[in-house]
Design a protein around this motif. Structure first.
Motif: not given
Ligand SMILES: Cc1cc2nc3c(=O)[nH]c(=O)nc-3n(C[C@H](O)[C@H](O)[C@H](O)COP(=O)(O)O)c2cc1C
Length: 189
Positions: A13-18, A51-53, A73-87
């Motif tokens: 559904e497009g909801e991000d999980q962390i 994404v593993i941060n 969070l920002v978009e990952a480069e190659q997968v449909d998932a977010p990544r942590l900005v501060d990683a």
């Protein structure tokens, strides 16, 4: 060897999980092992990626255990998932296969993209102490009261000697959770 990381992923559904997770690298593959029920599990099974941060801001670990999920969070480069900005760095992974288990299935993933964002600053004892307290908080119900007190007394030494602001803030969030749990137990007696 288990590495404590932040796993980010997205639902259908497009909801991000962390979520903080302990992952294991095995011959170029990474194993993510969520306990059922788990949104991370559902999302990775659905989207087949995550994404593993690698993150040294322990507030993210403590925050996720105390209801604070609002990390940039920002978009990952190659997968449909977010990544942590501060990683400090991150690995984008795709699901290869699942080792089924009623309690804790194992999601075997392969990295498809990795990036470094900031240098590792060296080990910090207070960061380790916060991680230990976070794990203790996730097991409060199952641990004897004396063990909780003894571990906190020991971990406090590293906090007092070596913490910066982020570590103190994370520690305080977790301690508030411990104190609320202890008060609830006293009130129940
Ligand atoms: C350092 C640390 C490591 C953790 N490792 C795991 C893990 O490997 N598997 C798991 O299911 N939960 C683990 N947890 C607890 C989860 O982060 C927590 O239960 C989270 O809410 C799970 O979210 P989910 O519903 O997306 O699985 C860990 C917590 C901490 C603080």
């Amino acid at each position: 060897m288990i590495h404590e990381v932040i796993v980010t992923c997205r639902s259908q559904e497009g909801e991000d999980q962390i979520a903080p997770m302990g992952v294991v690298w095995r011959q170029g593959e990474v194993v993510i092992a969520p306990f059922r029920p788990s949104r991370t599990l559902d999302n990775i099974l659905g989207g087949e990626c995550a994404v593993i941060n690698y993150c040294d801001d322990v507030r993210v670990f403590a925050g996720c255990l105390t209801g604070r999920y609002d990390w940039p969070l920002v978009e990952a480069e190659q997968v449909d998932a977010p990544r942590l900005v501060d990683a400090l760095a991150h690995s984008e992974v795709r699901l290869l296969r699942v080792e089924e288990d009623q309690v804790r299935p194992r999601l075997i993933c392969k990295p498809v993209y990795q990036a470094n964002h900031r240098p590792f600053q060296g080990f910090n004892r207070a960061q380790s102490a916060v991680l230990e307290l976070a794990i203790l908080v996730s097991r409060l119900e199952r641990l004897p009261a004396e063990k909780i007190d003894a571990e906190i007394a020991y971990l406090t030494i590293a906090i007092d000697k070596t913490a910066g602001e982020r570590e103190r803030e994370a520690w305080d969030w977790l301690m508030a959770r411990v104190e609320a749990f202890q008060k609830q137990k006293e009130d129940a007696v």
